[in-house]
Design a protein around this motif. Structure first.
Motif, PDB file in Angstrom:
ATOM      1  N   PHE A 145      10.346  15.234   4.406  1.00  0.00           N
ATOM      2  CA  PHE A 145       8.982  14.425   4.587  1.00  0.00           C
ATOM      3  C   PHE A 145       8.696  14.408   3.437  1.00  0.00           C
ATOM      4  CE2 PHE A 145      10.857  13.683   9.373  1.00  0.00           C
ATOM      5  CZ  PHE A 145      10.880  12.468   9.315  1.00  0.00           C
ATOM      6  N   ILE A 146       8.512  15.591   2.891  1.00  0.00           N
ATOM      7  CA  ILE A 146       7.888  15.925   1.818  1.00  0.00           C
ATOM      8  C   ILE A 146       8.048  15.417   0.708  1.00  0.00           C
ATOM      9  CG2 ILE A 146       6.896  18.161   0.136  1.00  0.00           C
ATOM     10  CD1 ILE A 146       7.213  20.052   2.334  1.00  0.00           C
ATOM     11  N   PHE A 147       9.452  15.522   0.298  1.00  0.00           N
ATOM     12  CA  PHE A 147       9.819  14.386  -1.128  1.00  0.00           C
ATOM     13  C   PHE A 147      10.095  12.783  -0.924  1.00  0.00           C
ATOM     14  CE2 PHE A 147      13.298  12.116  -2.949  1.00  0.00           C
ATOM     15  CZ  PHE A 147      12.944  12.003  -4.111  1.00  0.00           C
ATOM     16  N   ILE A 148       9.727  12.521   0.304  1.00  0.00           N
ATOM     17  CA  ILE A 148       9.699  10.853   0.373  1.00  0.00           C
ATOM     18  C   ILE A 148       7.625  11.030   0.399  1.00  0.00           C
ATOM     19  CG2 ILE A 148       8.425   9.524   2.572  1.00  0.00           C
ATOM     20  CD1 ILE A 148      11.644   9.809   3.521  1.00  0.00           C
ATOM     21  N   GLY A 149       6.550  11.878   0.919  1.00  0.00           N
ATOM     22  CA  GLY A 149       5.235  12.089   0.295  1.00  0.00           C
ATOM     23  C   GLY A 149       4.447  11.744  -1.117  1.00  0.00           C
ATOM     24  N   ILE A 150       5.989  12.614  -1.731  1.00  0.00           N
ATOM     25  CA  ILE A 150       5.371  12.486  -3.553  1.00  0.00           C
ATOM     26  C   ILE A 150       6.081  12.030  -3.555  1.00  0.00           C
ATOM     27  CG2 ILE A 150       5.714  13.578  -5.070  1.00  0.00           C
ATOM     28  CD1 ILE A 150       6.196  16.632  -3.392  1.00  0.00           C
ATOM     29  N   PHE A 151       7.462  11.108  -3.359  1.00  0.00           N
ATOM     30  CA  PHE A 151       7.795   9.804  -3.996  1.00  0.00           C
ATOM     31  C   PHE A 151       7.108   8.788  -3.840  1.00  0.00           C
ATOM     32  CE2 PHE A 151      10.320   5.949  -4.314  1.00  0.00           C
ATOM     33  CZ  PHE A 151      11.041   6.682  -5.429  1.00  0.00           C
ATOM     34  N   PHE A 152       5.928   8.632  -2.939  1.00  0.00           N
ATOM     35  CA  PHE A 152       5.385   7.248  -2.217  1.00  0.00           C
ATOM     36  C   PHE A 152       3.520   7.760  -2.904  1.00  0.00           C
ATOM     37  CE2 PHE A 152       8.964   6.121   0.912  1.00  0.00           C
ATOM     38  CZ  PHE A 152       8.811   4.986   0.006  1.00  0.00           C
ATOM     39  N   THR A 153       3.746   8.527  -3.118  1.00  0.00           N
ATOM     40  CA  THR A 153       2.136   8.989  -3.493  1.00  0.00           C
ATOM     41  C   THR A 153       1.960   8.465  -5.131  1.00  0.00           C
ATOM     42  OG1 THR A 153       2.114  10.346  -1.839  1.00  0.00           O
ATOM     43  CG2 THR A 153       0.474  10.548  -3.647  1.00  0.00           C
ATOM     44  N   SER A 154       1.006   7.414  -5.241  1.00  0.00           N
ATOM     45  CA  SER A 154       0.500   7.509  -6.390  1.00  0.00           C
ATOM     46  C   SER A 154       0.105   8.415  -7.446  1.00  0.00           C
ATOM     47  CB  SER A 154      -0.281   6.327  -6.662  1.00  0.00           C
ATOM     48  OG  SER A 154      -0.924   5.721  -8.187  1.00  0.00           O
ATOM     49  N   CYS A 155       0.490   8.477  -8.901  1.00  0.00           N
ATOM     50  CA  CYS A 155       0.146   9.898  -9.506  1.00  0.00           C
ATOM     51  C   CYS A 155      -0.949   9.747 -10.601  1.00  0.00           C
ATOM     52  CB  CYS A 155       1.182  10.435 -10.969  1.00  0.00           C
ATOM     53  SG  CYS A 155       2.628  11.178 -10.034  1.00  0.00           S
ATOM     54  N   SER A 156      -1.826   8.416 -10.220  1.00  0.00           N
ATOM     55  CA  SER A 156      -3.789   7.976 -10.314  1.00  0.00           C
ATOM     56  C   SER A 156      -3.833   7.955  -9.042  1.00  0.00           C
ATOM     57  CB  SER A 156      -2.970   6.568 -10.862  1.00  0.00           C
ATOM     58  OG  SER A 156      -4.015   6.792 -11.848  1.00  0.00           O
ATOM     59  N   HIS A 157      -5.311   7.348  -9.916  1.00  0.00           N
ATOM     60  CA  HIS A 157      -6.427   7.495  -8.709  1.00  0.00           C
ATOM     61  C   HIS A 157      -5.908   6.361  -7.843  1.00  0.00           C
ATOM     62  CE1 HIS A 157      -9.120   8.787 -12.044  1.00  0.00           C
ATOM     63  NE2 HIS A 157      -9.544   8.754 -10.978  1.00  0.00           N
ATOM     64  N   ARG A 158      -6.237   6.654  -6.768  1.00  0.00           N
ATOM     65  CA  ARG A 158      -6.538   5.998  -5.366  1.00  0.00           C
ATOM     66  C   ARG A 158      -7.414   4.731  -5.752  1.00  0.00           C
ATOM     67  NH1 ARG A 158      -9.060   6.008   0.099  1.00  0.00           N
ATOM     68  NH2 ARG A 158      -9.925   8.026  -1.047  1.00  0.00           N
ATOM     69  N   ILE A 159      -7.261   3.981  -5.335  1.00  0.00           N
ATOM     70  CA  ILE A 159      -8.730   2.506  -5.496  1.00  0.00           C
ATOM     71  C   ILE A 159      -8.901   1.871  -4.119  1.00  0.00           C
ATOM     72  CG2 ILE A 159      -8.973   0.474  -7.242  1.00  0.00           C
ATOM     73  CD1 ILE A 159      -7.229   0.988  -9.526  1.00  0.00           C
ATOM     74  N   VAL A 160      -9.816   1.841  -4.667  1.00  0.00           N
ATOM     75  CA  VAL A 160     -10.044   1.245  -2.769  1.00  0.00           C
ATOM     76  C   VAL A 160     -11.628  -0.051  -3.907  1.00  0.00           C
ATOM     77  CG1 VAL A 160     -11.732   0.951  -0.561  1.00  0.00           C
ATOM     78  CG2 VAL A 160      -9.878   3.014  -1.287  1.00  0.00           C
ATOM     79  N   ARG A 161     -11.093  -1.361  -3.103  1.00  0.00           N
ATOM     80  CA  ARG A 161     -11.920  -1.976  -3.985  1.00  0.00           C
ATOM     81  C   ARG A 161     -12.676  -3.307  -2.622  1.00  0.00           C
ATOM     82  NH1 ARG A 161      -7.063  -3.144  -6.535  1.00  0.00           N
ATOM     83  NH2 ARG A 161      -7.010  -2.373  -7.954  1.00  0.00           N
ATOM     84  N   THR A 162     -13.914  -3.249  -3.129  1.00  0.00           N
ATOM     85  CA  THR A 162     -14.776  -4.136  -2.185  1.00  0.00           C
ATOM     86  C   THR A 162     -15.486  -5.529  -2.685  1.00  0.00           C
ATOM     87  OG1 THR A 162     -15.549  -1.976  -1.303  1.00  0.00           O
ATOM     88  CG2 THR A 162     -16.974  -4.208  -0.243  1.00  0.00           C
ATOM     89  N   ASP A 163     -15.233  -6.390  -1.854  1.00  0.00           N
ATOM     90  CA  ASP A 163     -15.829  -7.635  -2.294  1.00  0.00           C
ATOM     91  C   ASP A 163     -14.646  -8.395  -3.191  1.00  0.00           C
ATOM     92  OD1 ASP A 163     -17.273  -7.359  -0.145  1.00  0.00           O
ATOM     93  OD2 ASP A 163     -18.791  -6.771  -1.566  1.00  0.00           O
ATOM     94  N   TYR A 164     -14.302  -7.925  -3.867  1.00  0.00           N
ATOM     95  CA  TYR A 164     -13.101  -8.507  -4.620  1.00  0.00           C
ATOM     96  C   TYR A 164     -11.625  -8.282  -4.376  1.00  0.00           C
ATOM     97  CZ  TYR A 164     -12.562  -4.522  -7.977  1.00  0.00           C
ATOM     98  OH  TYR A 164     -12.470  -3.410  -8.495  1.00  0.00           O
ATOM     99  N   ASN A 165     -11.162  -9.036  -5.116  1.00  0.00           N
ATOM    100  CA  ASN A 165      -8.985  -8.268  -5.817  1.00  0.00           C
ATOM    101  C   ASN A 165      -8.956  -9.039  -7.125  1.00  0.00           C
ATOM    102  OD1 ASN A 165      -8.969  -7.690  -2.606  1.00  0.00           O
ATOM    103  ND2 ASN A 165      -8.893 -10.217  -2.196  1.00  0.00           N
ATOM    104  N   VAL A 166      -7.997  -8.102  -7.057  1.00  0.00           N
ATOM    105  CA  VAL A 166      -7.097  -8.634  -8.473  1.00  0.00           C
ATOM    106  C   VAL A 166      -6.127  -7.638  -8.427  1.00  0.00           C
ATOM    107  CG1 VAL A 166      -7.651  -6.107  -9.168  1.00  0.00           C
ATOM    108  CG2 VAL A 166      -8.280  -8.120 -10.883  1.00  0.00           C
ATOM    109  N   ASN A 167      -5.376  -8.369  -9.226  1.00  0.00           N
ATOM    110  CA  ASN A 167      -3.978  -8.279  -9.910  1.00  0.00           C
ATOM    111  C   ASN A 167      -3.793  -7.701 -11.381  1.00  0.00           C
ATOM    112  OD1 ASN A 167      -3.004  -9.211  -7.636  1.00  0.00           O
ATOM    113  ND2 ASN A 167      -2.992 -11.517  -7.908  1.00  0.00           N
ATOM    114  N   LYS A 168      -2.777  -6.357 -11.357  1.00  0.00           N
ATOM    115  CA  LYS A 168      -2.818  -5.695 -12.236  1.00  0.00           C
ATOM    116  C   LYS A 168      -2.140  -6.825 -13.678  1.00  0.00           C
ATOM    117  CE  LYS A 168      -1.820  -0.933 -11.084  1.00  0.00           C
ATOM    118  NZ  LYS A 168      -1.947   0.193 -11.736  1.00  0.00           N
TER     119      LYS A 168
END
Length: 163
Positions: free
Chosen positions: A7-30
């Protein structure tokens, strides 16, 4: 014990190594990311007649973040602003790396100038000049190293006391 490790391995694997981004009032794709000229200010009030708010963003941490310095955050803010055609970023809240988090965290609002003349006469806050940001990031990294070493020493001492 195997399940806990799994479970620890899965948690690390699915966690981003960058900032967590929360957007309000807009959407954007990379794929919408592009380069443009964006002005960055901190806690600035500008008349509503001169600007239109497009959206808000919160950059936090994902738990296992490694690439989350102020320099990296500013790159994200600029890319997000360019993707939604904003030309002004006002950072409303900042949290430097500390004992509880090794990441730079912030909240910002994206705006578009209604008048191009006002936009051209505006400039970045001096604190967001690249060399000043690099100096702060360097200082934050030194502080994070001290905290890490202190944590390891404290962990070893506590471990020895428990044995």
């Amino acid at each position: 014990m195997k399940q806990i490790t799994y479970f620890i391995f899965i948690g690390i694997f699915f966690t981003s190594c960058s900032h967590r981004i929360v957007r309000t009032d807009y959407n954007v794709n990379k794929s919408d990311y592009k380069n443009c000229d964006v002005i960055i200010k901190r806690n600035t009030n500008i008349k509503d007649t001169l600007i239109t708010k497009i959206g808000e963003i919160k950059l936090g941490e994902s738990g296992f973040s490694t690439a989350c310095s102020e320099e990296h955050a500013i790159k994200i803010l600029k890319k997000e602003a360019c993707a939604i055609s904003a030309n002004l970023i006002i950072i409303t809240e900042e949290n430097r790396p500390d004992l509880w988090s090794s990441c730079y965290r912030c909240r910002a609002d994206f705006y578009k100038y209604n008048d191009t003349i006002k936009r051209e006469s505006s400039a970045n806050d001096k604190i967001y000049q690249p060399e000043k940001v690099k100096q702060r990031v360097s200082k934050d990294r030194k502080n994070n190293t001290v905290v890490f070493i202190g944590s390891v020493i404290a962990g070893v001492l506590i471990g020895l006391l428990l044995i």
